[in-house]
Design a protein around this motif. Structure first.
Motif, PDB file in Angstrom:
ATOM      1  N   UNK A  40       0.827  -1.535  -0.190  1.00 13.12           N
ATOM      2  CA  UNK A  40       0.177  -0.138   0.378  1.00 13.12           C
ATOM      3  C   UNK A  40       0.598   1.129  -0.124  1.00 13.12           C
ATOM      4  N   UNK A  41       0.222   2.605  -0.285  1.00 12.67           N
ATOM      5  CA  UNK A  41       1.022   3.726  -0.863  1.00 12.67           C
ATOM      6  C   UNK A  41       1.266   4.546   0.854  1.00 12.67           C
ATOM      7  N   UNK A  42       0.013   3.623   1.001  1.00 13.57           N
ATOM      8  CA  UNK A  42      -0.274   4.554   3.172  1.00 13.57           C
ATOM      9  C   UNK A  42      -1.490   3.314   3.855  1.00 13.57           C
ATOM     10  N   UNK A  43      -1.264   3.865   4.935  1.00 14.66           N
ATOM     11  CA  UNK A  43      -1.648   2.853   5.171  1.00 14.66           C
ATOM     12  C   UNK A  43      -1.976   2.836   7.176  1.00 14.66           C
ATOM     13  N   UNK A  44      -3.324   3.402   7.698  1.00 12.04           N
ATOM     14  CA  UNK A  44      -3.531   3.723   9.459  1.00 12.04           C
ATOM     15  C   UNK A  44      -3.781   2.679  10.080  1.00 12.04           C
ATOM     16  N   UNK A  45      -3.008   2.117  10.579  1.00 16.97           N
ATOM     17  CA  UNK A  45      -2.432   1.239  12.104  1.00 16.97           C
ATOM     18  C   UNK A  45      -3.901   1.939  13.144  1.00 16.97           C
ATOM     19  N   UNK A  46      -4.581   1.311  13.900  1.00 19.63           N
ATOM     20  CA  UNK A  46      -5.382   1.246  14.554  1.00 19.63           C
ATOM     21  C   UNK A  46      -4.949   0.586  16.103  1.00 19.63           C
ATOM     22  N   UNK A  47      -4.403   0.605  16.713  1.00 23.77           N
ATOM     23  CA  UNK A  47      -4.177  -0.915  17.238  1.00 23.77           C
ATOM     24  C   UNK A  47      -5.124  -0.706  18.689  1.00 23.77           C
TER      25      UNK A  47
END
Length: 219
Positions: A40-47
Motif C-alpha cells: 500500500x501507499x498509505x496505511x492507518x494502523x489502529x491498535x
C-alpha cells in the motif's frame, strides 16, 4: 486452543521479544498485504487492547510494518522496517484506540493506494498464531494458513461451482465458510485446503461466472 504441531507451542522463529506482539503482528501485516495484493501507499494502523498500550516497547509497530513490506517473522530487517517503509514511500499512521476489543491483541489495518482501499481486522492469539476476523466489514475467520479467498456475487450455484472445481483437482477442504452482508449482494468464501494449490486452479476459479476476485494465502 488446538495446536497443530509442537512448533505452535514452542513459537515461531522470529525477531522480537514476543510471539504475540511481534511474530503475530508481522503475520497479520503480511496477510493484509497479500489480501491487498500489493504494497500500500498509505496505511492507518489502529491498535486496541494490549497492542495499543505496548506497541512501541514490544516492537508491534515495526512488526506490523515489516509484514506489510512482505518480511517474514525472522527477517533481520524487521528492526528497521519503519525507516525502510519511509524510504519506499509508504505512509504509516499509528492510532492507539481506547475501545475495548473482544481480544486484547487486536489491530485494524486500513490499506490504501490511488485507486483502492481495504480494511482488515486481525488478532494475534498467541504463539505467533493469528486470525483475520474482518475484511471490508465482512465477518469471517482466516487463520493465515494456506487458503483461498473467493469474492463473488451472492448467486445460486456459486458455492457448488467452486467446490466442484476443487474436487476435480482432488483438493480436500479442511475448513470453509461464507460471509455476506446482504442477500444477493457481494459475498466472500474462505476455503482452507490440505494440499498445495496450483496456479491453474486459481486461474479456473477466476473464470467462474459471478466470481470477481480470487486471492491465495500462502505461508
Amino acid at each position: 486452543m488446538n495446536y497443530r504441531s509442537a512448533f505452535d507451542i514452542i513459537g515461531p522463529v522470529m525477531i522480537g521479544p514476543s510471539s504475540s506482539h511481534t511474530a503475530g503482528a508481522a503475520r497479520i501485516g503480511r496477510v493484509a498485504r497479500t489480501l491487498f495484493e500489493k504494497q500500500p501507499k498509505k496505511v492507518i494502523i489502529s491498535l486496541y487492547g494490549s497492542f495499543a498500550k505496548t506497541y512501541k516497547g514490544h516492537g508491534t509497530d515495526r512488526a506490523l510494518v515489516a509484514g506489510l513490506l512482505d518480511f517474514d517473522t525472522f527477517d533481520e530487517r524487521i528492526r528497521n522496517s519503519l525507516d525502510i517503509a519511509e524510504k519506499l514511500g509508504m505512509n504509516v499512521i499509528f492510532r492507539p484506540e481506547h475501545a475495548v476489543p473482544e481480544h486484547p491483541n487486536t489491530v485494524k489495518l486500513t490499506l490504501m493506494d490511488d485507486n483502492n482501499e481495504m480494511e482488515i481486522i486481525g488478532v494475534s492469539i498467541g504463539g505467533g498464531l493469528i486470525e483475520i476476523t474482518e475484511i471490508n466489514s465482512f465477518k469471517l475467520k482466516l487463520s493465515g494458513d494456506p487458503a483461498i479467498l473467493v469474492m463473488h456475487h451472492d448467486r445460486f450455484g456459486i458455492i457448488s461451482a467452486v467446490t466442484s472445481l476443487l474436487a476435480t483437482y482432488k483438493l480436500n477442504i479442511g475448513h470453509m465458510e461464507v460471509a455476506r452482508k446482504e442477500k444477493g449482494e457481494m459475498a466472500i468464501m474462505v476455503i482452507e485446503v490440505d494440499q498445495k494449490i496450483e496456479e491453474k486452479v486459481i486461474t479456473e476459479l477466476k473464470k467462474i461466472t459471478h466470481v470477481t476476485r480470487v486471492i491465495q494465502i500462502v505461508e
